[in-house]
Design a protein around this motif. Structure first.
Motif, PDB file in Angstrom:
ATOM      1  N   GLU A 227      -7.892  -7.143   4.078  1.00  0.00           N
ATOM      2  CA  GLU A 227      -6.764  -7.266   5.116  1.00  0.00           C
ATOM      3  C   GLU A 227      -5.952  -8.557   5.144  1.00  0.00           C
ATOM      4  OE1 GLU A 227      -8.106  -5.826   8.866  1.00  0.00           O
ATOM      5  OE2 GLU A 227      -9.599  -4.595   7.950  1.00  0.00           O
ATOM      6  N   ASN A 228      -4.648  -8.494   5.076  1.00  0.00           N
ATOM      7  CA  ASN A 228      -4.118  -9.722   5.172  1.00  0.00           C
ATOM      8  C   ASN A 228      -4.528 -10.439   6.488  1.00  0.00           C
ATOM      9  OD1 ASN A 228      -2.693  -9.365   2.994  1.00  0.00           O
ATOM     10  ND2 ASN A 228      -1.020  -8.393   3.845  1.00  0.00           N
ATOM     11  N   SER A 229      -4.736  -9.904   7.557  1.00  0.00           N
ATOM     12  CA  SER A 229      -5.282 -10.498   8.877  1.00  0.00           C
ATOM     13  C   SER A 229      -6.574 -11.289   8.535  1.00  0.00           C
ATOM     14  CB  SER A 229      -5.455  -9.747  10.016  1.00  0.00           C
ATOM     15  OG  SER A 229      -6.532  -8.714   9.724  1.00  0.00           O
ATOM     16  N   ILE A 230      -7.490 -10.862   7.772  1.00  0.00           N
ATOM     17  CA  ILE A 230      -8.512 -11.657   7.102  1.00  0.00           C
ATOM     18  C   ILE A 230      -8.306 -13.041   6.525  1.00  0.00           C
ATOM     19  CG2 ILE A 230     -10.728 -11.683   5.579  1.00  0.00           C
ATOM     20  CD1 ILE A 230     -10.871  -9.773   8.417  1.00  0.00           C
ATOM     21  N   ILE A 231      -7.220 -12.903   5.597  1.00  0.00           N
ATOM     22  CA  ILE A 231      -6.599 -14.023   4.760  1.00  0.00           C
ATOM     23  C   ILE A 231      -6.255 -15.034   5.827  1.00  0.00           C
ATOM     24  CG2 ILE A 231      -4.927 -14.812   3.041  1.00  0.00           C
ATOM     25  CD1 ILE A 231      -5.546 -12.188   1.463  1.00  0.00           C
TER      26      ILE A 231
ATOM     27  N   SER B 242       0.895 -20.575   6.475  1.00  0.00           N
ATOM     28  CA  SER B 242       1.941 -19.240   6.249  1.00  0.00           C
ATOM     29  C   SER B 242       1.865 -18.994   4.709  1.00  0.00           C
ATOM     30  CB  SER B 242       3.176 -19.448   6.681  1.00  0.00           C
ATOM     31  OG  SER B 242       2.815 -19.705   8.331  1.00  0.00           O
ATOM     32  N   PHE B 243       1.589 -17.680   4.198  1.00  0.00           N
ATOM     33  CA  PHE B 243       1.822 -17.279   3.037  1.00  0.00           C
ATOM     34  C   PHE B 243       2.819 -16.365   2.777  1.00  0.00           C
ATOM     35  CE2 PHE B 243      -2.793 -18.140   3.537  1.00  0.00           C
ATOM     36  CZ  PHE B 243      -2.930 -19.176   2.701  1.00  0.00           C
ATOM     37  N   SER B 244       3.345 -16.437   1.587  1.00  0.00           N
ATOM     38  CA  SER B 244       4.163 -15.241   1.341  1.00  0.00           C
ATOM     39  C   SER B 244       3.522 -14.241   0.876  1.00  0.00           C
ATOM     40  CB  SER B 244       5.071 -15.676  -0.056  1.00  0.00           C
ATOM     41  OG  SER B 244       4.259 -15.943  -1.284  1.00  0.00           O
ATOM     42  N   LYS B 245       3.925 -12.982   0.519  1.00  0.00           N
ATOM     43  CA  LYS B 245       3.361 -11.649   0.111  1.00  0.00           C
ATOM     44  C   LYS B 245       2.680 -11.998  -1.083  1.00  0.00           C
ATOM     45  CE  LYS B 245       1.859  -7.480   1.059  1.00  0.00           C
ATOM     46  NZ  LYS B 245       0.632  -7.198   1.996  1.00  0.00           N
TER      47      LYS B 245
END
Length: 194
Positions: A4-8, A16-19
């Motif tokens: 999950e992106n929330s884990i990242i 902050s990361f791009s997709k």
């Protein structure tokens, strides 16, 4: 990989990361759900990975020539763990890492980290800052072992690892503090009387 992106964003706080960057990271992390008592690293192993502890508790320890265990580190939620000397110098491990309770961890290899540093330079800064904090922490611990009483080291331990005593065996704590389990019991008894 379905991380999950929330884990990242939880692992790599304040970045902050791009997709595209999230996908790159997702492809480099491996989620492991481990039972209590699993050894993920043994002395003489080649050390290829670092581990992020999402939940649970792990410990790093060394076994001396007489067979006595010396606990160097506990890793709880939001901590990183490895045999860093072997990891960074590509020598064989001298330490063991085991789960003290069920744990969910995320594994990343040295090669994957180096690839990510090229693709996402802010990750190199993130890991450098983590290593700086870890180095400072280990140095403080060495100084405490040289200069503090056993009771002072125990107080520092419970401040660093609140609530860990329900999880960790007394001999692990005593080993970490460089004292006997009898001394640990005496210190706890003295503190409970105050």
């Amino acid at each position: 990989m379905n991380i999950e992106n929330s884990i990242i964003s939880e692992i790599f706080k304040e970045i902050s990361f791009s997709k595209k960057e999230e996908n790159l990271i997702e492809n480099k992390l491996k989620k492991l759900d481990l039972k209590k008592g699993v050894t993920i690293l043994k002395a003489d192993d080649k050390v290829l990975n670092q581990y992020y502890v999402y939940n649970g508790c792990l410990r790093t320890y060394f076994i001396d020539k007489s067979g006595k265990e010396h606990t160097l580190q506990f890793a709880i939620n939001d901590w990183w763990i490895s045999d860093y000397t072997a990891f960074f110098t590509t020598t064989k491990a001298v330490m063991y890492i085991e789960t003290i309770e069920e744990a969910t961890i995320y594994q990343i290899s040295k090669k994957s980290m180096e690839d990510l540093f090229i693709e996402i330079p802010q990750l190199e800064t993130f890991f450098r800052k983590k290593m700086e904090k870890a180095f400072a922490s280990f140095q403080k611990r060495i100084l405490a072992n040289l200069a503090q009483s056993a009771k002072e080291r125990y107080v520092s331990f419970i401040n660093t690892y609140p609530n860990i005593e329900q999880t960790v065996k007394n001999y692990h704590i005593a080993s970490y503090l460089g004292i006997t389990t009898e001394t640990l019991s005496r210190i706890r008894k003295e503190m409970s009387l105050n």
